[in-house]
Design an enzyme around this catalytic site. Structure first.
Site, PDB file in Angstrom:
ATOM      1  N   THR A   1      -8.905   2.140   6.734  1.00  0.00           N
ATOM      2  CA  THR A   1      -8.337   0.875   7.200  1.00  0.00           C
ATOM      3  C   THR A   1      -6.848   1.011   7.514  1.00  0.00           C
ATOM      4  O   THR A   1      -6.160   0.000   7.680  1.00  0.00           O
ATOM      5  CB  THR A   1      -8.534  -0.220   6.131  1.00  0.00           C
ATOM      6  OG1 THR A   1      -8.065   0.256   4.864  1.00  0.00           O
ATOM      7  CG2 THR A   1     -10.004  -0.581   6.004  1.00  0.00           C
TER       8      THR A   1
ATOM      9  N   ASP B   1      -3.390  13.269  21.888  1.00  0.00           N
ATOM     10  CA  ASP B   1      -2.136  13.081  21.161  1.00  0.00           C
ATOM     11  C   ASP B   1      -2.219  13.597  19.732  1.00  0.00           C
ATOM     12  O   ASP B   1      -1.186  13.805  19.096  1.00  0.00           O
ATOM     13  CB  ASP B   1      -1.753  11.601  21.139  1.00  0.00           C
ATOM     14  CG  ASP B   1      -1.175  11.148  22.463  1.00  0.00           C
ATOM     15  OD1 ASP B   1      -0.927  12.018  23.317  1.00  0.00           O
ATOM     16  OD2 ASP B   1      -0.971   9.939  22.645  1.00  0.00           O
TER      17      ASP B   1
ATOM     18  N   TYR C   1      -4.159   4.117   9.542  1.00  0.00           N
ATOM     19  CA  TYR C   1      -3.928   4.647  10.891  1.00  0.00           C
ATOM     20  C   TYR C   1      -5.245   4.922  11.616  1.00  0.00           C
ATOM     21  O   TYR C   1      -5.363   4.714  12.825  1.00  0.00           O
ATOM     22  CB  TYR C   1      -3.091   5.924  10.773  1.00  0.00           C
ATOM     23  CG  TYR C   1      -2.542   6.455  12.075  1.00  0.00           C
ATOM     24  CD1 TYR C   1      -2.671   5.741  13.272  1.00  0.00           C
ATOM     25  CD2 TYR C   1      -1.868   7.665  12.116  1.00  0.00           C
ATOM     26  CE1 TYR C   1      -2.162   6.231  14.453  1.00  0.00           C
ATOM     27  CE2 TYR C   1      -1.345   8.158  13.298  1.00  0.00           C
ATOM     28  CZ  TYR C   1      -1.505   7.441  14.461  1.00  0.00           C
ATOM     29  OH  TYR C   1      -1.000   7.919  15.634  1.00  0.00           O
ATOM     30  N   SER C   2      -6.240   5.389  10.902  1.00  0.00           N
ATOM     31  CA  SER C   2      -7.522   5.692  11.534  1.00  0.00           C
ATOM     32  C   SER C   2      -8.128   4.454  12.193  1.00  0.00           C
ATOM     33  O   SER C   2      -8.686   4.533  13.293  1.00  0.00           O
ATOM     34  CB  SER C   2      -8.487   6.274  10.490  1.00  0.00           C
ATOM     35  OG  SER C   2      -9.769   6.466  11.037  1.00  0.00           O
ATOM     36  N   LEU C   3      -8.018   3.313  11.532  1.00  0.00           N
ATOM     37  CA  LEU C   3      -8.552   2.082  12.109  1.00  0.00           C
ATOM     38  C   LEU C   3      -7.787   1.699  13.375  1.00  0.00           C
ATOM     39  O   LEU C   3      -8.385   1.271  14.365  1.00  0.00           O
ATOM     40  CB  LEU C   3      -8.476   0.955  11.079  1.00  0.00           C
ATOM     41  CG  LEU C   3      -9.060  -0.388  11.500  1.00  0.00           C
ATOM     42  CD1 LEU C   3     -10.563  -0.280  11.724  1.00  0.00           C
ATOM     43  CD2 LEU C   3      -8.760  -1.453  10.453  1.00  0.00           C
ATOM     44  N   SER C   4      -6.464   1.873  13.368  1.00  0.00           N
ATOM     45  CA  SER C   4      -5.669   1.563  14.560  1.00  0.00           C
ATOM     46  C   SER C   4      -6.034   2.467  15.725  1.00  0.00           C
ATOM     47  O   SER C   4      -5.914   2.070  16.891  1.00  0.00           O
ATOM     48  CB  SER C   4      -4.178   1.709  14.244  1.00  0.00           C
ATOM     49  OG  SER C   4      -3.792   0.817  13.223  1.00  0.00           O
TER      50      SER C   4
ATOM     51  N   ASP D   1       0.824  -1.213   0.000  1.00  0.00           N
ATOM     52  CA  ASP D   1       0.000   0.000   0.000  1.00  0.00           C
ATOM     53  C   ASP D   1       0.855   1.259   0.000  1.00  0.00           C
ATOM     54  O   ASP D   1       0.485   2.274  -0.583  1.00  0.00           O
ATOM     55  CB  ASP D   1      -0.926  -0.010   1.223  1.00  0.00           C
ATOM     56  CG  ASP D   1      -1.936  -1.146   1.174  1.00  0.00           C
ATOM     57  OD1 ASP D   1      -2.112  -1.720   0.086  1.00  0.00           O
ATOM     58  OD2 ASP D   1      -2.539  -1.441   2.220  1.00  0.00           O
TER      59      ASP D   1
ATOM     60  N   ASN E   1      -4.381   8.577   2.046  1.00  0.00           N
ATOM     61  CA  ASN E   1      -4.841   7.919   3.273  1.00  0.00           C
ATOM     62  C   ASN E   1      -5.355   8.913   4.309  1.00  0.00           C
ATOM     63  O   ASN E   1      -6.527   8.870   4.672  1.00  0.00           O
ATOM     64  CB  ASN E   1      -3.717   7.078   3.884  1.00  0.00           C
ATOM     65  CG  ASN E   1      -3.625   5.701   3.268  1.00  0.00           C
ATOM     66  OD1 ASN E   1      -4.557   5.240   2.627  1.00  0.00           O
ATOM     67  ND2 ASN E   1      -2.491   5.053   3.448  1.00  0.00           N
TER      68      ASN E   1
END
Length: 556
Positions: free
Chosen positions: A444, A433, A446-449, A313, A403
């Site tokens: 899917t 943060d 950084y936002s998902l994490s 990706d 992204n």
């Protein structure tokens, strides 16, 4: 007698100098008119007239005709002294023109494909794709259905759709259509290859792709450093790591601070080469036929028909970063770890590319996923806390986010304090943060994490996801794609500096009072689907995340 013979010579020299001056002035006028036309057609707030005129003057003075004129008139000391490394090379792709292609919404039933119709009537049940480029040829279409291999019959469709002819890249205002199709008017001839460096399996696949594409009579374009490896030249290593305290920013106006180049890999670490190897196994003369481009000089969308990515990706994000505006279609092969955006297996590359580049002259339509991208602008503080209002015209930075845009505390140990405005209306204050502004494609990542929801790539939305918020009631929010999000560091913030990252690789530093404005770009990333947008997305989610996978309970 001697004085009389010198007079015609002086007059001739004067005439020659006058002719050179006319050429320089004519070139300057042409450059200025071209700059004004580009800014007018783009519809964006660009540079000021004074800045534009100075940029044009610098370019004209750097050309050979202006240098000769200054030397003839005894002003050679005005020529800018620069080393060979500082000289900007000429564009290398002027002789390449992209093949036009069409794009439409709707469906293909039993192998049907669109055919132009002479009617121009409006159809409220099936609206046109809203294209904004005046060069697009908008036509009503009907469906042509293939009944058998021997006979072909044209059938009128009940729901007629709109077709747009694309001359360079894709430019849409919305991606709400579930099914978007495209078709080149002829075989794509200029193929850009982008790969992940340092992976032996990827490089083996890339060598095979390049050799086969070249054998089909198409032009292969690769990145400048890869072309140096192909031709046996030295890898262009960064000179040194940058100073960590260096202030990197894009400014709304004139500023003395250094600016980060738009398309340059991070120099915080020395990236390995591709390890291309020798020319053994490649077609004769391949290294001479292979092409590259001059960053900042060549307009890639005007020359590239198709982008082929081999990697993960991150490789696709890097390829998208090469195009600051409209993009041609992209075929992404999985050569990374997860592969949310790479639906095609790397081992099947020839079967995948054969219908597009192979010897068969039949050009078939393919379904594409128009992945939303963000355009961002940076505004520097005026020092007036009370009179701050978002929406002020600012030039966009030359990088678009596929992204997410991340606003975070960087190396500071204190929480960030951020004001969030939506459509020029204050909505909340973020303390934590950081804050992630993600596209559906980036939902899917950084936002998902960080706890954000997964969003289908065809859903036109903007996702606001807090990173470790101090207030537990701050949950992720999905906004419509028409929203304009402004994030500002207030003057009352504890931290004096806040960092912004675009797709994790382009850094911008914000001080107190500075703000960024994020909106949906009119230039999406068109990725070719393996089956369909929905099927590819669920396959990637299930395969990469093992989504909702558990042992089923036994029956009673």
């Amino acid at each position: 007698m001697s004085a009389m013979s010198d007079a015609p010579r002086e007059r001739a020299m004067s005439d020659a100098t006058r002719e050179k001056m006319r050429q320089v002035l004519a070139q300057s006028n042409q450059e200025m008119l071209r700059e004004l036309a580009n800014q007018f057609t783009s519809g964006t707030a660009g540079r000021s007239l004074e800045k534009m005129a100075l940029d044009v003057a610098d370019r004209v003075l750097a050309q050979a005709a202006a240098k000769e004129l200054l030397e003839d008139t005894g002003h050679s000391e005005l020529l800018r002294q620069s080393s060979e490394e500082e000289e900007v090379p000429d564009p290398q792709l002027k002789d390449l023109k992209a093949v036009p292609w069409t794009v439409w919404s709707g469906g293909l039933e039993d192998g049907a494909e669109p055919e132009a119709s002479s009617g121009m009537e409006q159809n409220e049940e099936s609206p046109c794709i809203p294209c904004t480029d005046s060069r697009f040829d908008k036509r009503r279409v009907s469906f042509k259905r293939v009944e058998s291999e021997e006979s072909m019959q044209i059938v009128k469709s009940k729901s007629r759709v709109c077709v747009a002819t694309m001359h360079a890249g894709l430019k849409l205002l919305t991606t709400t259509q579930e099914h978007t199709w495209m078709k080149w008017q002829s075989k794509p001839r200029n193929i850009m290859l982008v790969a992940k460096p340092g992976d032996p399996e990827v490089i083996r696949t890339l060598r095979g792709m390049a050799a086969w594409i070249d054998s089909q009579g198409a032009t292969v374009l690769v990145e400048p450093n890869l072309l140096r490896e192909i031709r046996g030249e030295a890898w262009a290593e960064p000179e040194s790591d940058p100073d960590p305290s260096l202030k990197l920013c894009w400014c709304a106006g004139n500023c003395s601070c250094p600016r980060m180049p738009a398309m340059q890999r991070s120099t915080s670490q020395h990236l390995p080469g591709w390890s291309w190897g020798t020319s053994e196994g490649l077609p004769q003369g391949f290294a001479a036929r292979c092409r590259t481009w001059t960053p900042g000089q060549d307009d890639l969308k005007e020359s590239v028909d198709l982008v082929v990515c081999v990697g993960g990706d991150g490789t696709l994000c890097w390829a998208a970063g090469l195009f600051s505006g409209a993009m041609p279609p992209v075929i992404a092969f999985a050569g990374g770890s997860l592969g949310f955006l790479t639906p095609f297996p790397m081992t099947d590359w020839m079967d995948t590319l054969m219908p597009f580049i192979g010897a068969n002259e039949i050009v078939r339509p393919v379904q594409v996923a128009c992945r939303m991208r963000f355009q961002m602008s940076v505004s520097r503080s005026s020092g007036d806390e009370d009179n701050f209002r978002p929406g002020k015209a600012m030039p966009p930075i030359p990088v678009q986010a596929l992204n997410e845009v991340l606003v975070h505390r960087g190396s500071s140990g204190a929480l960030v304090k951020l004001e969030v405005w939506v459509n020029q209306m204050p909505v909340t204050m973020v303390q934590g943060d950081g804050l992630i502004i993600a596209t559906p494609t980036g939902s899917t990542a950084y936002s998902l994490s960080a706890g954000g929801t997964m969003v289908h790539p065809s859903v036109p939305g903007i996702i606001l996801t807090p990173v470790c918020p101090h207030s537990l009631s701050f949950r992720p929010v999905v906004l419509p794609d028409s929203a304009v999000v402004t994030v500002r560091v207030p003057l009352s913030a504890r931290t004096s500096k806040v960092m912004v990252a675009v797709d994790g690789k382009d850094r911008i530093e914000l001080n107190r009072g500075d703000s960024i404005e994020i909106a949906v770009s009119k230039y999406p990333l068109p990725t070719v689907c393996k089956t369909s947008v929905t099927d590819d997305w669920f396959l990637s989610v299930n395969g990469a995340l093992q989504w909702n996978l558990r042992l089923e309970q036994k029956g009673s």
